[in-house]
Design an enzyme around this catalytic site. Structure first.
Site, PDB file in Angstrom:
ATOM      1  CB  ALA A  40       8.507  38.744  45.744  1.00  0.00           C
ATOM      2  CG  ASN A  41       5.015  38.808  41.522  1.00  0.00           C
ATOM      3  OD1 ASN A  41       4.797  40.173  41.239  1.00  0.00           O
ATOM      4  ND2 ASN A  41       4.118  38.245  42.214  1.00  0.00           N
ATOM      5  NE  ARG A  42      11.829  40.685  36.779  1.00  0.00           N
ATOM      6  CZ  ARG A  42      13.321  40.896  37.488  1.00  0.00           C
ATOM      7  NH1 ARG A  42      13.334  41.973  38.146  1.00  0.00           N
ATOM      8  NH2 ARG A  42      13.890  39.929  37.246  1.00  0.00           N
TER       9      ARG A  42
END
Ligand code: CTP
Ligand code: CA
Length: 223
Positions: free
Chosen positions: A33-35
């Protein structure tokens, strides 16, 4: 809860908004995933709906709840986001604020990967569909206005200008998300709007204010 302007300037306009991160599975219990918090995309969808637009909000697993008064389509992966956006067309405008994962894991396991004395697992990646580019370059049924985002950490204007040309979108909302700015995960944003007419620096303001200003510009462009 926003008061809906049934007779607002975007009445009768259908707008697709993507938002949040995507999750790309490794196995049934793990993902990449990412932030992205989804804050800016959510604020934009809320602002468009408050101006009377019919909004289809296609979102990955975001930290902030989706706005009221929009059609919410929950997805996990980039591939699912692509399909949801296609299904939401035709639309008058598309606003692609999602932080879409660039790659997915190839050959995902339908069983949880286990530790092994034979060594460490190796992940191999394949490229995800580029939603903004695919929609921008549609020959039939392209939304009249396609807006992309460019979150960069350096050479923001150069990267964003090149990105606009490469994708074929009408506008790019560019910002500097390097750690010192506090923009990633924060409540404020400082953006540059790049259009055919050039680059416009907007002052730093709340993400809600950026959303309201962008929604007004979209209404003017679609009028
Ligand atoms: N985008 C998209 N689908 C993808 C990747 C990006 O729709 N698979 C959209 C984003 O929502 C954003 C714009 O494209 O509006 C730019 O995303 P960005 O990650 O900055 O662009 P990339 O082309 O992936 O380039 P980079 O190598 O800088 O990540
Ligand atoms: Ca990317």
């Amino acid at each position: 809860v926003e008061a809906h302007l049934a007779d607002g300037p975007l009445k009768g306009k259908r707008i697709v908004v993507t938002s949040g991160p995507t999750h790309e599975p490794i196995d049934p219990v793990r993902y990449i995933a990412n932030r992205s918090s989804g804050a800016q995309g959510t604020a934009i969808a809320r602002a468009l709906a408050a101006m009377g637009a019919e909004v289809v909000f296609v979102t990955g697993p975001a930290e902030v709840p989706p706005p009221e008064g929009v059609k919410v389509v929950l997805i996990q992966t980039a591939q699912e986001m692509m399909e949801a956006v296609e299904a939401a067309l035709p639309a008058d405008a598309g606003v692609f604020a999602a932080a879409v994962a660039d790659w997915h894991v190839e050959g995902t396991s339908d069983r949880k990967l286990k530790k092994s004395k034979d060594g460490l697992p190796t992940l191999s990646f394949a490229e995800n569909p580029d939603i903004l580019k695919t929609i921008s370059q549609r020959t039939e049924g392209r939304p009249a206005l396609v807006v992309g985002f460019a979150a960069e950490t350096n050479d923001v204007l150069a990267h964003a200008t090149a990105k606009r040309a490469r994708k074929g979108c009408d506008w790019i909302v560019a910002n500097d998300v390097s750690p010192g700015t506090g923009i990633m995960g924060g409540t404020e944003n400082a953006v540059t709007l790049i259009t055919d007419d050039g680059a416009e620096d907007w002052p730093r303001m709340g993400k809600d204010a950026v959303a309201a200003r962008l929604a007004k510009r979209i209404a003017a462009a679609l009028a």
